[in-house]
Design a protein around this motif. Structure first.
Motif, mmCIF file in Angstrom:
data_model
loop_
_atom_site.group_PDB
_atom_site.id
_atom_site.type_symbol
_atom_site.label_atom_id
_atom_site.label_comp_id
_atom_site.label_asym_id
_atom_site.label_seq_id
_atom_site.Cartn_x
_atom_site.Cartn_y
_atom_site.Cartn_z
ATOM 1 N N ASP A 171 -18.606 -35.551 10.722
ATOM 2 C CA ASP A 171 -18.680 -36.250 9.405
ATOM 3 C C ASP A 171 -18.874 -37.782 10.505
ATOM 4 O OD1 ASP A 171 -17.871 -34.505 7.286
ATOM 5 O OD2 ASP A 171 -15.420 -34.634 7.956
ATOM 6 N N MET A 172 -19.827 -38.449 9.474
ATOM 7 C CA MET A 172 -20.880 -39.596 9.636
ATOM 8 C C MET A 172 -21.315 -40.218 8.611
ATOM 9 S SD MET A 172 -23.699 -41.442 12.802
ATOM 10 C CE MET A 172 -25.323 -39.909 11.802
ATOM 11 N N GLY A 173 -20.912 -41.364 8.476
ATOM 12 C CA GLY A 173 -21.280 -41.993 6.730
ATOM 13 C C GLY A 173 -21.505 -43.896 7.920
ATOM 14 N N ILE A 174 -22.341 -43.868 7.249
ATOM 15 C CA ILE A 174 -23.128 -45.608 7.153
ATOM 16 C C ILE A 174 -23.439 -46.693 5.556
ATOM 17 C CG2 ILE A 174 -24.643 -47.077 8.736
ATOM 18 C CD1 ILE A 174 -25.305 -45.447 10.637
ATOM 19 N N VAL A 222 -25.648 -31.355 7.513
ATOM 20 C CA VAL A 222 -25.987 -31.957 5.449
ATOM 21 C C VAL A 222 -26.761 -33.243 5.552
ATOM 22 C CG1 VAL A 222 -25.121 -32.054 3.208
ATOM 23 C CG2 VAL A 222 -24.664 -30.153 4.267
ATOM 24 N N THR A 223 -27.466 -34.056 5.402
ATOM 25 C CA THR A 223 -27.580 -35.487 5.322
ATOM 26 C C THR A 223 -27.699 -35.740 3.611
ATOM 27 O OG1 THR A 223 -29.478 -35.413 6.913
ATOM 28 C CG2 THR A 223 -28.605 -37.347 5.676
ATOM 29 N N VAL A 224 -26.816 -36.617 3.177
ATOM 30 C CA VAL A 224 -26.545 -37.315 2.376
ATOM 31 C C VAL A 224 -27.040 -38.867 1.981
ATOM 32 C CG1 VAL A 224 -24.863 -38.996 -0.104
ATOM 33 C CG2 VAL A 224 -24.753 -36.133 1.196
ATOM 34 N N GLN A 225 -28.536 -39.051 0.673
ATOM 35 C CA GLN A 225 -28.673 -40.617 1.194
ATOM 36 C C GLN A 225 -28.376 -41.133 -0.254
ATOM 37 O OE1 GLN A 225 -32.426 -40.165 1.971
ATOM 38 N NE2 GLN A 225 -32.244 -40.123 4.525
ATOM 39 N N LYS A 226 -28.041 -42.416 -0.042
ATOM 40 C CA LYS A 226 -27.385 -42.906 -1.664
ATOM 41 C C LYS A 226 -28.472 -44.297 -1.481
ATOM 42 C CE LYS A 226 -22.981 -40.790 -2.415
ATOM 43 N NZ LYS A 226 -22.465 -40.599 -3.259
ATOM 44 N N PHE A 227 -29.228 -45.327 -2.630
ATOM 45 C CA PHE A 227 -29.543 -46.363 -3.041
ATOM 46 C C PHE A 227 -29.425 -47.354 -4.024
ATOM 47 C CE2 PHE A 227 -32.931 -49.164 -3.864
ATOM 48 C CZ PHE A 227 -32.543 -49.972 -3.273
ATOM 49 N N SER A 232 -33.156 -46.949 -12.279
ATOM 50 C CA SER A 232 -35.054 -46.162 -11.897
ATOM 51 C C SER A 232 -35.083 -46.366 -10.409
ATOM 52 C CB SER A 232 -36.176 -47.414 -12.962
ATOM 53 O OG SER A 232 -36.260 -48.271 -12.624
ATOM 54 N N SER A 233 -34.513 -47.304 -9.506
ATOM 55 C CA SER A 233 -34.410 -47.181 -8.369
ATOM 56 C C SER A 233 -32.967 -46.319 -7.510
ATOM 57 C CB SER A 233 -34.000 -49.210 -8.185
ATOM 58 O OG SER A 233 -32.833 -49.623 -8.689
ATOM 59 N N ARG A 234 -32.474 -46.106 -8.661
ATOM 60 C CA ARG A 234 -31.575 -45.403 -7.567
ATOM 61 C C ARG A 234 -31.780 -43.731 -7.618
ATOM 62 N NH1 ARG A 234 -26.575 -44.733 -12.193
ATOM 63 N NH2 ARG A 234 -26.535 -47.095 -11.365
ATOM 64 N N ILE A 235 -30.919 -44.242 -5.851
ATOM 65 C CA ILE A 235 -31.437 -43.050 -5.513
ATOM 66 C C ILE A 235 -30.044 -41.802 -4.914
ATOM 67 C CG2 ILE A 235 -31.960 -42.148 -2.918
ATOM 68 C CD1 ILE A 235 -34.237 -43.756 -3.081
ATOM 69 N N ASP A 236 -30.115 -40.595 -4.968
ATOM 70 C CA ASP A 236 -29.095 -39.905 -4.962
ATOM 71 C C ASP A 236 -28.971 -38.671 -4.481
ATOM 72 O OD1 ASP A 236 -26.414 -38.716 -3.865
ATOM 73 O OD2 ASP A 236 -25.378 -39.740 -5.642
ATOM 74 N N THR A 237 -29.068 -38.254 -3.009
ATOM 75 C CA THR A 237 -30.331 -37.151 -2.446
ATOM 76 C C THR A 237 -29.801 -36.069 -1.357
ATOM 77 O OG1 THR A 237 -31.175 -37.746 -0.849
ATOM 78 C CG2 THR A 237 -32.779 -37.989 -2.605
ATOM 79 N N THR A 238 -29.426 -35.261 -1.367
ATOM 80 C CA THR A 238 -28.438 -34.471 -0.314
ATOM 81 C C THR A 238 -29.554 -33.339 0.640
ATOM 82 O OG1 THR A 238 -26.253 -34.554 -1.668
ATOM 83 C CG2 THR A 238 -26.369 -32.887 0.292
ATOM 84 N N ILE A 239 -29.853 -33.305 1.451
ATOM 85 C CA ILE A 239 -31.051 -33.097 2.333
ATOM 86 C C ILE A 239 -30.069 -31.387 3.582
ATOM 87 C CG2 ILE A 239 -32.813 -32.564 3.465
ATOM 88 C CD1 ILE A 239 -33.819 -35.474 2.912
ATOM 89 N N GLY A 240 -30.622 -30.460 2.935
ATOM 90 C CA GLY A 240 -29.101 -29.612 4.090
ATOM 91 C C GLY A 240 -29.798 -28.226 3.517
#
Length: 820
Positions: A392-395, A456-461, A468-476
């Motif tokens: 597990d890695m998180g930044i 599995v890659t998770v990206q949140k912004f 409208s600017s919110r990003i919450d994606t999971t790729i994998g």
């Protein structure tokens, strides 16, 4: 006397005579079984592969992995001798007229030093045994071998054995008889360990303080093992002292270790706990805090790296027939950092920022075992277990900016994470059936429920809480589930006085994503006794492997992924034949020479130009399927007893790969050497005890350099098509895969121990030197472009020059150990 009466009298006497004869024959032909456990007298630890031998019937037996033995011999007088290397022999004489239980506690001998590698006293592996290609290494000798930073390492000790190679400089990888690092089955108390490395492969996860026994199988695998192509490393841990409390504390340059064992209920319930942790992060903590104080904008900061291992085990004796074991292992590597700042930016607005990183990877293993003695000839071990490897890695970064003259506040939050792993639930049952002396049958089964967690890659912004600017994606990829089963039976039997055989059959199945694979694998080992000190052995084994390790680096990285076979990627298979001679000279020297040939099919390699970057998505299209072969000769001479012990090993070997299937070609469909194809490998390990207070150890290794793929030539070619510049440029040319061989590797390690008995224990100072003569061995070689002016023509030119990177010069270390 009447003739009829005389005849009746004679008939009765004759019948009585024959009855007595048949009774006598029946009694002499009656067999009884002697069974029990063989343990250490002072600790109660079970002794694996201890010998019991009847000097009258000349029949014997060997204790199993839990110290249990069973010997069936004819009724009458017996003279039993119990023995184990490094222990005083124990004799028992009595008249055998019924099944008898004898538990033996052997006394450790102070006159004999435990041997480095077991000789014929361990009958399963030595001159008298049927098993070949197997070596047992006592933990006491593993601890005496000098290593990097003084860290005792099981895997690095195994790298010193014939037929075994290490990876890159200082790494804990294993390459056995031409196989890859993912082709080794590493078992901790019978449970697979998927990630065996700390610190990117420079140390292994096995803490020697928790280990009782280590056995390496390189070929002719017993039928009870399966699932990998190249080797099995069977590691057994200590149960715990059943009489008194004992422990030790060790402090080294990079880590400290603690071990404690003892009885919970005397001679009934025991515990053993071992802990190891590095402390560089703790030592650097005040330094980082001091540096942070030099910057008035920094409110908080911390950073570091550490790894730890925790082994615990509880055993409970219900009765002479039943024992329970509960074991647990947890080991992690962790990299972390936190930076919290409070400052004013160029617009004089107040900014609060918080940055953090957590990077963790490691194993958890737990197991519950039940030993049950069904009868004196049938022993059962049932196990339920769980094993998991996860990464597990998180930044994370967050900022808040407050305008100076207003209450408005701008905020921003960013997170990026990655996770992967594999976990297993398994149940298995193993049986030892010993119908008679010289006849040992093992059978059992195993079921494993696999869960593969691909990358599995998770990206949140989020900015200013603006939807409208919110990003919450999971790729994998989604989790992949698989079912693996195994059934086996093997018979280790004396066919006659001079011939002994181990005949086995291993059957396995693997069901994943509606795809079903199965494999029937025969195993055979035979020993021909040419004299009581010389034997010839030969064997054959087939193996299958249903999982692969995706890796794109020479060192072990936590992002390496385990993936199962698929419809396109079929199981890897191997067939190995081997033969050799074993000789024991005057009970002091054990010599062996083995030759082997191994063919491998359905191997995978990355296609030319392909790479893996932490995601399993589309990995099938990045690899090619081919085959390989490996063959070689291994020589070993070892001194088993006395103040000086050690071994000299030499291996000549060759390992090749061929990928020439349609659309699967690598290296233009031509044969190329495997990455760790090394022609010569020499290892010398020695330990000498000058007195009870001082002992000296050393090891020297030499082996042919590994292979690498380098662009050793350049040529002029057209520039990039999109460029408006039509001039040519120098392009790299690679002639073939693994076309370059590194310089030979050699290294000398030395160590010395100073022991002193104190009032409540023994303290030991260890001083060791890694790479004593400062040989700069290659870790990495790369081509470098050098610009120069030709002194004759004055023209500006370039040329390719190879540069070598070495990472470990001479490294001294010191450690302190206190045993109580």
């Amino acid at each position: 006397m009447d003739p009829d009466q005389d005849f009746d009298f004679m008939l009765k006497k004759s019948v009585l005579f024959f009855i007595l004869i048949f009774q006598t024959i029946g009694i002499s032909a009656t067999n009884f079984t002697i069974s029990g456990y063989i343990t250490d007298q002072s600790t109660g630890e079970t002794l694996i592969s201890a010998s019991v031998f009847d000097q009258i019937s000349l029949k014997g037996a060997v204790s199993n992995a839990f110290g249990y033995y069973s010997l069936t011999i004819p009724a009458g007088e017996v003279d039993l001798q119990y023995s184990y290397v490094g222990y005083q022999k124990e004799n028992r004489k009595f008249h055998l007229n019924k099944d008898t239980i004898i538990h033996i506690r052997l006394i450790g001998s102070h006159e004999l030093k435990e041997i480095v590698i077991t000789g014929d006293s361990r009958k399963e592996f030595g001159v008298l045994g049927s098993q070949m290609g197997a070596i047992e290494v006592p933990v006491s000798q593993i601890k005496s071998i000098p290593t990097l930073f003084g860290e005792t390492d099981v895997i690095k000790a195994l790298q010193l054995l014939p037929g075994v190679q290490g990876g890159t400089e200082g790494s804990a990888g294993l390459y056995v008889r031409g196989g890859g690092p993912d082709e080794n089955l590493l078992l901790l108390d019978g449970i697979p360990v998927y990630n065996v490395n700390h610190m990117f492969g420079f140390f292994s996860v096995f803490n020697a303080d928790a280990i009782k026994n280590v056995t390496l199988y390189k070929g002719n695998f017993p039928a009870r093992f399966g699932g990998r192509l190249s080797s099995v490393v069977d590691i057994r841990t200590n149960d715990g002292n059943d009489k008194t409390y004992h422990g030790n504390v060790s402090v080294g340059l990079i880590s400290s270790k603690f071990n404690l064992e003892g009885p919970i209920i005397k001679e009934k319930t025991t515990f053993n706990i071992s802990l190891r942790r590095t402390y560089a992060d703790l030592l650097l903590k005040p330094v980082i805090a001091y540096m942070a104080k030099q910057d008035e904008n920094v409110e908080k900061t911390k950073a570091g790296y550490y790894f730890y291992d925790l082994n615990t085990k509880i055993s409970h004796k219900i009765s002479d027939k039943d024992k329970l074991f509960l074991s647990f292992y947890s080991g992690d590597d962790a990299i972390y950092s936190v930076l919290r700042e409070n400052y004013k930016n160029d617009d004089q607005n107040t900014v609060k920022s918080n940055m953090g990183m957590d990077w963790d990877w490691g194993n958890i293993i737990s197991a519950f075992r039940w030993n049950h003695l069904i009868n004196s000839k049938l022993f059962m071990n049932a196990t339920a277990s769980f094993t998991r490897y996860r990464f597990d890695m998180g930044i994370e970064e967050s900022t808040k900016e407050k305008t100076e003259n207003s209450q408005s506040e701008n905020s921003q939050y960013l997170y990026a994470g990655y996770s992967s792993g594999i976990q297993d639930y398994s149940v298995k049952a193993d049986f030892d059936y010993i119908p008679g002396a010289g006849h040992n049958i093992k059978f059992g089964g195993n079921y494993i429920y696999h869960t593969f967690r691909p990358g599995v890659t998770v990206q949140k912004f989020n900015q200013d809480d603006d939807v409208s600017s919110r990003i919450d994606t999971t790729i994998g990829d989604r989790n992949v589930y698989a079912h693996e089963t195994m059934l086996y039976a093997e018979d280790d039997i004396n066919l006659c006085t001079f011939v002994k055989a181990n005949i086995g059959l291993h059957y396995s199945t693997f069901n994943v994503q509606k795809q079903f694979y199965h494999s029937l694998e025969p195993r055979l080992s035979m020993r021909f006794l040419l004299s009581d000190k010389l034997s010839f052995k030969t064997g054959f084994a087939t193996m299958s492997q249903y999982i692969h390790l995706l890796s794109n680096s020479n060192i072990s990285l936590p992002t390496d992924l385990w993936v199962p076979v698929t419809k396109r990627i079929t199981p890897m298979k191997s067939q190995q034949v081997s033969a050799g001679f074993y000789y024991n000279l005057m009970k002091y020297l054990d010599l062996s020479i083995e030759g082997y040939y191994k063919s491998m099919n359905n191997l995978i390699e990355y296609k030319d130009g392909a790479s893996f970057m932490g995601s399993s998505t589309g990995w099938e299209n990045k690899v090619s399927i081919g085959r390989g072969r490996a063959y070689g000769i291994e020589f070993l001479i070892q001194k088993s007893y006395g103040n000086t012990t050690g071994w000299l090993g030499y291996t000549w070997s060759k390992s090749e790969r061929l990928f020439n299937r349609p659309d699967q070609e690598i290296n233009n469909g031509e044969v190329f050497p495997a990455k760790y194809d090394r022609r010569h490998n020499v290892s010398l390990t020695m330990t000498h005890q000058f007195s009870e207070r001082i002992d000296l150890s050393g090891s020297w290794v030499y082996y042919t350099g590994q292979c690498g793929t380098l662009a050793l030539q350049t040529y002029s070619g057209p520039g990039i098509q999109q460029s408006t510049d039509n001039s040519s440029q120098q392009l790299s040319y690679i002639s073939s895969r693994n076309n370059f061989r590194y310089s030979p590797y050699h290294r000398l390690d030395l160590g010395i121990n100073f022991h002193k008995k104190l009032h409540h224990g023994t303290r030991t100072w260890n001083m060791s030197v890694y790479n004593a003569y400062n040989q700069l061995n290659p870790f990495l070689v790369y081509p470098n472009t050098v610009n120069y002016t030709d002194p004759k023509t004055g023209l500006y030119k370039t040329r390719q020059k190879l540069r070598q990177v070495s990472i470990f010069p001479i490294i001294p270390s010191i450690s302190y150990n206190y045993k109580f």
